[in-house]
Design an enzyme around this catalytic site. Structure first.
Site, short mmCIF file in Angstrom:
data_model
loop_
_atom_site.label_atom_id
_atom_site.label_comp_id
_atom_site.label_asym_id
_atom_site.label_seq_id
_atom_site.Cartn_x
_atom_site.Cartn_y
_atom_site.Cartn_z
N GLU A 133 0.93 -1.28 -0.07
CA GLU A 133 0.04 0.07 -0.05
C GLU A 133 0.30 0.90 0.26
OE1 GLU A 133 -4.19 2.03 1.71
OE2 GLU A 133 -2.51 0.11 2.89
N LYS A 140 -6.82 0.92 12.47
CA LYS A 140 -7.22 -0.86 12.33
C LYS A 140 -5.81 -1.08 14.18
CE LYS A 140 -8.39 -2.72 7.85
NZ LYS A 140 -8.30 -1.94 7.04
N HIS A 153 -9.26 -5.65 12.97
CA HIS A 153 -8.98 -5.66 11.09
C HIS A 153 -10.74 -5.59 11.53
CE1 HIS A 153 -9.92 -6.05 7.58
NE2 HIS A 153 -8.46 -6.49 6.81
#
Length: 415
Positions: A318, A339, A344
Site C-alpha cells: 500500500e 486498525k 481489522h
C-alpha cells in the site's frame, strides 16, 4: 457492450451526500465516543471472553461494547434473544444512522446495501457443534435459515419497521466499502434517491482460529501498521451504516449534509489469493479511479485512512501504491491506519473507516497510526503517529480484501 453511466452522452451525475451515520466498534458506540478515542490516541484490545481462545496463539482482539440489554425496537423478546452478535451490531448502527438523518419513513424502493465477510458465522458454528456432537436435529433448520446474511438484514428491517430493496455484498475485507460505493453509484446514476449502506462483522471462533492458523495475527495482540518490524494484524468487530441521498432528496427532506461522497474506484489484483502485488498495482488503479470520478488530482487529497493491516506484505504494497499514485505529492498527504487502535473489522472495516474519515473532516482531526516504533522506509508520505488538528477538506479511504478486491472512496466536506 453497454456503456457505463459516465460514458452516456446525456448522463448528468447527481451529487451524493451522507445525511446520517451510525457506528459501533471497539473505539465507541457512537460518533462522540469515536471522536474522543481518536483524540486520545487510545488502543482498544482485550482478552476475548465470549468464545474459547485457550488453544490459540493469540487471545486478544478489538471487542465492541455490546450490552446484553440492548434495545430491540419492534422485535419480540423471543426474536431479540435469537439475534446473533453480528445482527445486533448491524441493528445498532442502522438505528443510529436513521436517527442521525431524522429518517422516519423508508420506502420499499430505498436501497439497503450491506457488506459483510463472516455474516452469521456464530450460527454456523452452533450448527456444526451440535451436529458433530450428537447429531441432534432439533433447531438445526432454524440455524441453517438464520445463517444466511439476508436473514440478518431482514431482522434489522423488521426491528426498525421498514422493508427495503436488500443487497448483500460479500467481497472479503472490501465488503463495507463496496456496499457504500454501490449505493453511491445507484444514487449518482439516478436509479435511487436514497439508500442505507454500510458494513458489519462480529468476532467469532472459526474466523479467529482461521486467522490464527494462518499466523496472520500479531503474537503480541497489538498491531503496528507501517512499523518496520510489524508482525501481523489484530482482529476486531463492529458496524457502520450511512444514509446516502441525492441533493434533491436531501433538500426535499430538509436534511443536513454531513459530507459529500464524490468518488469511488475499485480494481482486482490477480497476483495471489491472500497476498497483494508488491507494488500495489490494483490499489493504484482503485485510487486513480476514485480520483477520476471525483475530478480530483492526488494532491487535493488531504488525508488517507489506509487499509494498513500491520502485516509485512500488505503495508509495504500500500505504501508503494500511494507513492506510485501520488508521485512527489505523496509527501504532502497525511496517512494513518486506525486498525492500529481497534483491529481489522473484516467486512465492517471499510464502513467504520469511512465513518472515521467523516469524523476527521467534521472535527478537523488527523487520526493516528499507533504503536509505531520505527516507520518502514517505504512510507514516503506524512505518516501520522500522534493525533493532531489539521485543516482537512478531502479524505480517501482504502479497503483491500483477500482474493484481490480493492476499493477506494473519496469524501469531501459538504458545501
Amino acid at each position: 457492450m453497454q456503456n457505463s453511466p459516465d460514458s452516456t452522452q446525456n448522463f448528468i451525475p447527481r451529487r451524493v451526500f451522507i445525511t446520517g451515520t451510525g457506528m459501533i466498534s471497539p473505539m465507541g458506540t457512537d460518533s462522540a465516543g469515536h471522536v474522543a478515542s481518536l483524540r486520545a490516541g487510545e488502543n482498544h484490545f482485550r482478552e476475548i471472553d465470549f468464545f474459547d481462545v485457550s488453544k490459540q496463539r493469540v487471545k486478544t482482539a478489538g471487542v465492541a461494547d455490546l450490552a446484553d440489554d440492548f434495545e430491540h425496537f419492534m422485535l419480540s423478546e423471543r426474536e431479540a434473544r435469537g439475534l446473533d452478535r453480528g445482527t445486533r451490531l448491524l441493528l445498532h448502527a442502522t438505528a443510529q444512522a436513521m436517527n442521525s438523518a431524522k429518517l422516519d419513513n423508508v420506502s420499499p424502493e430505498t436501497g439497503f446495501i450491506v457488506g459483510t465477510s463472516a455474516g452469521a458465522m456464530p450460527v454456523g458454528e452452533e450448527y456444526y457443534k451440535i451436529a458433530a456432537r450428537d447429531g441432534e436435529r432439533r433447531g438445526q433448520f432454524r440455524r441453517v435459515e438464520n445463517y444466511q446474511a439476508q436473514r440478518q438484514a431482514g431482522a434489522v428491517q423488521r426491528a426498525l419497521g421498514f422493508r427495503a430493496q436488500t443487497l448483500i455484498i460479500s467481497n472479503a475485507c472490501a465488503s463495507g466499502a463496496n456496499a457504500i460505493g454501490h449505493a453511491y453509484h445507484q444514487i449518482r446514476s439516478g436509479r435511487k434517491s436514497l439508500a442505507l449502506a454500510g458494513g458489519y462483522d462480529a468476532l467469532c471462533q472459526l474466523v479467529f482460529a482461521g486467522f490464527d492458523a494462518l499466523q496472520a495475527l500479531a503474537e503480541s495482540g497489538i498491531p503496528r501498521p507501517f512499523d518496520a518490524a510489524r508482525d501481523g494484524l489484530a482482529l476486531g468487530e463492529g458496524a457502520a451504516m450511512f444514509v446516502l441521498e441525492s441533493e434533491e432528496s436531501m433538500l426535499d427532506r430538509g436534511a443536513v449534509p454531513l459530507v459529500e461522497i464524490c468518488g469511488y474506484g475499485m480494481a482486482t489484483d490477480l497476483h495471489h489469493l491472500t497476498q497483494p502485488h508488491p507494488e500495489g498495482n490494483a490499489a493504484v488503479r482503485s485510487m486513480t479511479g476514485a480520483c477520476r470520478q471525483a475530478g480530483m488530482e492526488p494532491r487535493e487529497i488531504d488525508y488517507i485512512n489506509s487499509h494498513g493491516t500491520g502485516t509485512p506484505l500488505n503495508d509495504v504494497a500500500e505504501a508503494n501504491a500511494i507513492t506510485e499514485w501520488a508521485g512527489e505529492d505523496a509527501k504532502q498527504i497525511s496517512v494513518s491506519s486506525t486498525k492500529s487502535a481497534m483491529g481489522h473489522l473484516l467486512g465492517g472495516a471499510g464502513a467504520i473507516e469511512s465513518a472515521i474519515c467523516l469524523l476527521a473532516l467534521k472535527n478537523q482531526l488527523l487520526p493516528a497510526s499507533l504503536n509505531i516504533r520505527e516507520a518502514d522506509p517505504a512510507c514516503r508520505f506524512d505518516l501520522v503517529r500522534e493525533p493532531r488538528e489539521a485543516a482537512l477538506n478531502v479524505a480517501l479511504t482504502n479497503s483491500f480484501g483477500f482474493g484481490g478486491s480493492n476499493a477506494s472512496l473519496i469524501f469531501r466536506n459538504a458545501s
